[in-house]
Write a protein that holds these residues in place. Structure first.
Motif, PDB file in Angstrom:
ATOM      1  N   VAL A   1       0.838  -1.200   0.000  1.00 59.81           N
ATOM      2  CA  VAL A   1       0.000   0.000   0.000  1.00 59.81           C
ATOM      3  C   VAL A   1       0.874   1.252   0.000  1.00 59.81           C
ATOM      4  N   VAL A   2       1.916   1.256   0.795  1.00 62.35           N
ATOM      5  CA  VAL A   2       2.835   2.397   0.836  1.00 62.35           C
ATOM      6  C   VAL A   2       3.526   2.561  -0.517  1.00 62.35           C
ATOM      7  N   THR A   3       3.898   1.459  -1.151  1.00 59.46           N
ATOM      8  CA  THR A   3       4.543   1.516  -2.468  1.00 59.46           C
ATOM      9  C   THR A   3       3.596   2.111  -3.505  1.00 59.46           C
ATOM     10  N   VAL A   4       2.327   1.714  -3.485  1.00 61.01           N
ATOM     11  CA  VAL A   4       1.343   2.289  -4.407  1.00 61.01           C
ATOM     12  C   VAL A   4       1.187   3.790  -4.137  1.00 61.01           C
ATOM     13  N   ALA A   5       1.168   4.174  -2.860  1.00 58.03           N
ATOM     14  CA  ALA A   5       1.087   5.596  -2.520  1.00 58.03           C
ATOM     15  C   ALA A   5       2.299   6.354  -3.055  1.00 58.03           C
ATOM     16  N   MET A   6       3.468   5.738  -3.004  1.00 59.88           N
ATOM     17  CA  MET A   6       4.672   6.377  -3.526  1.00 59.88           C
ATOM     18  C   MET A   6       4.612   6.520  -5.044  1.00 59.88           C
ATOM     19  N   ILE A   7       4.026   5.557  -5.720  1.00 58.13           N
ATOM     20  CA  ILE A   7       3.859   5.660  -7.179  1.00 58.13           C
ATOM     21  C   ILE A   7       3.024   6.892  -7.499  1.00 58.13           C
ATOM     22  N   PHE A   8       1.903   7.045  -6.812  1.00 61.42           N
ATOM     23  CA  PHE A   8       1.052   8.211  -7.041  1.00 61.42           C
ATOM     24  C   PHE A   8       1.754   9.501  -6.634  1.00 61.42           C
TER      25      PHE A   8
END
Length: 151
Positions: free
Chosen positions: A47-54
């Motif tokens: 979830v944190v990785t997806v947030a970093m992508i955005f």
């Protein structure tokens, strides 16, 4: 500030904005490439990785369009934070033996057999380059802005 210097500064700023935006898109790609590995280790990390992508794509858009002092500050802060987080997570004693299964000392070279993955090296190099560009742009922009303010 002279008209010639102002014109040169604008052109340089334009290319630095575009270069930093491209680096942010590359960072989003590196985060996306590591998403599968993160998803298997922990749903929270995924979830944190997806947030970093955005987050990377958000910064890329703002850098491409206008790049205010706030945008450059956010880029600098996020990249320095990403480097600090990865170095902390990769260090021994962080619990879990380090990021991506590698135990690393922050200031020491990796022991034989425990080197960083190529995407991790690319991500840290990208973050370092983005941070240097952002801090440099902020330094020069705020320095010249202070000269333009009447006494």
């Amino acid at each position: 500030m002279s008209a010639v210097f102002s014109s040169i500064a604008r052109r340089t700023s334009h290319w630095l904005r575009r270069a930093a935006a491209a680096l942010a898109v590359a960072a989003a790609g590196l985060h996306a490439a590591s998403l599968g590995e993160h998803a298997t280790s922990s749903p929270l990390v995924a979830v944190v990785t997806v947030a970093m992508i955005f987050g990377c794509l958000y910064c890329a858009r703002h850098l491409w369009m206008r790049a205010s002092h706030r945008d450059w500050g956010l880029v600098a802060l996020m990249n320095v934070g990403m480097i600090a987080l990865h170095v902390t997570v990769m260090s021994p004693g962080s619990g879990g033996g380090g990021h991506h299964g590698h135990a690393m000392h922050a200031a020491a070279p990796a022991p034989m057999g425990h080197s960083m993955s190529t995407p991790m090296v690319a991500a840290l190099a990208t973050a370092a380059l983005e941070a240097v560009i952002a801090v440099t742009v902020l330094f020069y922009q705020t320095r010249f802005d202070a000269r333009d303010v009447p006494a």
